[in-house]
Design a protein around this motif. Structure first.
Motif, PDB file in Angstrom:
ATOM      1  N   PRO A 215      -5.667  10.552   3.209  1.00 54.05           N
ATOM      2  CA  PRO A 215      -7.082   9.737   3.586  1.00 54.05           C
ATOM      3  C   PRO A 215      -6.651   9.122   4.802  1.00 54.05           C
ATOM      4  CG  PRO A 215      -6.219   8.766   1.752  1.00 54.05           C
ATOM      5  CD  PRO A 215      -5.246  10.171   1.824  1.00 54.05           C
ATOM      6  N   MET A 216      -5.631   8.813   5.175  1.00 61.05           N
ATOM      7  CA  MET A 216      -5.243   7.891   6.405  1.00 61.05           C
ATOM      8  C   MET A 216      -5.517   8.749   7.734  1.00 61.05           C
ATOM      9  SD  MET A 216      -2.451   9.312   4.836  1.00 61.05           S
ATOM     10  CE  MET A 216      -1.214   8.069   4.232  1.00 61.05           C
TER      11      MET A 216
ATOM     12  N   CYS B  29      -8.553   9.814  -4.255  1.00 60.32           N
ATOM     13  CA  CYS B  29      -9.102  10.986  -3.110  1.00 60.32           C
ATOM     14  C   CYS B  29      -9.014  12.321  -3.531  1.00 60.32           C
ATOM     15  CB  CYS B  29      -8.145  10.704  -2.037  1.00 60.32           C
ATOM     16  SG  CYS B  29      -8.038   9.041  -1.400  1.00 60.32           S
ATOM     17  N   SER B  30      -8.153  13.023  -4.134  1.00 65.61           N
ATOM     18  CA  SER B  30      -8.201  14.310  -4.346  1.00 65.61           C
ATOM     19  C   SER B  30      -8.601  14.519  -5.783  1.00 65.61           C
ATOM     20  CB  SER B  30      -6.978  14.991  -3.729  1.00 65.61           C
ATOM     21  OG  SER B  30      -5.764  14.531  -4.480  1.00 65.61           O
TER      22      SER B  30
ATOM     23  N   TRP C 227      -2.524   1.947  -4.547  1.00 60.41           N
ATOM     24  CA  TRP C 227      -1.788   3.311  -4.542  1.00 60.41           C
ATOM     25  C   TRP C 227      -3.018   4.009  -3.941  1.00 60.41           C
ATOM     26  CZ3 TRP C 227       2.786   3.222  -6.175  1.00 60.41           C
ATOM     27  CH2 TRP C 227       3.349   2.207  -6.996  1.00 60.41           C
ATOM     28  N   VAL C 228      -2.346   4.958  -2.941  1.00 60.44           N
ATOM     29  CA  VAL C 228      -3.618   5.758  -2.317  1.00 60.44           C
ATOM     30  C   VAL C 228      -3.223   7.116  -2.741  1.00 60.44           C
ATOM     31  CG1 VAL C 228      -4.230   6.554   0.088  1.00 60.44           C
ATOM     32  CG2 VAL C 228      -3.596   4.156  -0.253  1.00 60.44           C
TER      33      VAL C 228
ATOM     34  N   VAL D 294       0.583  -1.260  -0.097  1.00 63.51           N
ATOM     35  CA  VAL D 294       0.051   0.158   0.132  1.00 63.51           C
ATOM     36  C   VAL D 294       0.854   1.111   0.205  1.00 63.51           C
ATOM     37  CG1 VAL D 294      -1.854   1.162   1.092  1.00 63.51           C
ATOM     38  CG2 VAL D 294      -1.639  -1.368   1.259  1.00 63.51           C
ATOM     39  N   ALA D 295       0.673   2.033  -1.013  1.00 61.11           N
ATOM     40  CA  ALA D 295       1.859   3.071  -1.204  1.00 61.11           C
ATOM     41  C   ALA D 295       1.045   4.439  -1.234  1.00 61.11           C
ATOM     42  CB  ALA D 295       2.723   2.790  -2.617  1.00 61.11           C
TER      43      ALA D 295
END
Length: 246
Positions: A226-227, A188-189, A107-108, A82-83
Motif C-alpha cells: 500500500p505504500m 490491505c490484501s 502492522w501494514v 510501522v512494520a
C-alpha cells in the motif's frame, strides 16, 4: 475517547527485498511538522554492503534499536514502529526485548509473529540469499493490486535479495509484555474480519494477534504494497495512529 500527542516519533520499516526508499511516497504525505518520521533499511538489504548476505535477525533488531536510540526515544518518549510484511520478525523481537520503547506498533498488511516462527524453514543452508521472485510467482503469495507497470519496474530494479540467515533464523520470544503494546493492524490484501477470524481459529500466521491486549484494526483495501498503491491514505492512517495516546 481517543487523545493525541502532537509530535510522535515514527520509524518506518520495510519488508523483504525493500529498503528505506520503499517509503518515499508515504514520507511525502506525512505531516512532518507534527511528527518525526524516519524510514530505515534493515541490515542485509543494503545493496552496497559487501557482507549483507551474512546478516541475521539479531542484526536487524540491533539496527532498529540503534535508529530509535539516535532519535532520542526513551520510556518517557517511546516511538511508533510501522512494520510492513516481512519486517514482522525483527519488529516482533524488538517488542519482546524492549516493549518500553514502543508507543504503538502499526502492522501494514502484516502482524506479530509467534515464538518459534521461521520464514523459510526449508531454505537449504547453502542458499545465501533469496532474490525477488518473478511477479507471476509473487502474485501467488501476495496481491499486486494497485501496482502500475512503472511501479513494478522500479520494484524489480531496486529490490535486494533477502539474506538466507534472516529467512532461516527462528524467532524466539520470551516477554509477554510485548502483547501489552498498543497495536494497529492495517489490513490491505486480507479484510480485517477475515484476519480476526483466522486469529481466533489459531491460524499460525495470525495466532499471535489473538493474544494482543490493545488491538485496533483498519481496513485499507488494496494489494500487499500500500505504500505504493495508496501512499496518501496509508500516511494518513500512520499519522493518526502514531498520534494516539489511548
Amino acid at each position: 475517547m481517543t487523545t493525541t500527542t502532537s509530535s510522535p516519533t515514527i520509524v518506518l520499516i520495510p519488508g523483504h527485498w525493500l529498503g528505506a526508499w520503499a517509503w518515499d511516497e508515504v514520507l511525502e504525505h506525512l505531516d512532518t511538522d507534527h511528527s518525526r518520521a524516519v524510514a530505515m533499511t534493515l541490515p542485509g538489504l543494503d545493496g552496497d554492503d559487501p557482507e549483507r548476505v551474512e546478516k541475521t535477525l539479531d542484526d536487524q533488531v540491533a539496527a532498529v534499536l540503534d535508529v530509535i536510540t539516535r532519535l532520542g526515544v526513551s520510556e518517557d518518549q517511546p516511538a511508533t514502529l510501522v512494520a510492513h510484511s516481512g519486517a514482522n520478525a525483527p519488529v516482533s523481537l524488538v517488542l519482546d526485548r524492549h516493549p518500553d520503547l514502543v508507543h504503538r506498533v502499526v502492522w501494514v498488511d502484516s502482524g506479530p509473529v509467534a515464538t518459534g516462527s521461521v520464514f523459510a524453514p526449508d531454505l537449504p543452508e547453502g542458499v545465501e540469499e533469496l532474490p525477488l521472485p518473478s511477479f507471476d510467482a509473487l502474485a501467488q503469495q501476495a496481491s499486486l493490486e494497485g501496482l502500475s507497470a512503472e511501479v513494478l519496474e522500479r520494484f524489480r530494479a531496486r529490490a535486494v535479495p533477502e539474506p538466507g540467515p534472516v529467512l532461516r533464523q527462528p524467532v524466539e520470544l520470551t516477554n509477554d509484555v510485548r502483547r501489552k503494546v498498543p497495536t494497529t493492524l492495517v489490513c490491505c490484501s486480507i479484510p480485517s474480519a477475515q484476519v480476526l477470524e483466522l486469529a481466533r481459529g489459531g491460524h499460525p500466521m495470525f495466532a499471535e494477534v489473538a493474544d494482543v491486549e490493545h488491538l485496533d484494526v483498519i481496513d485499507l483495501p488494496t494489494g500487499h504494497w500500500p505504500m505504493w498503491s495508496r501512499p496518501r491514505d496509508l500516511a494518513k492512517v500512520i499519522q493518526s495512529e502514531a498520534s494516539r495516546t489511548t
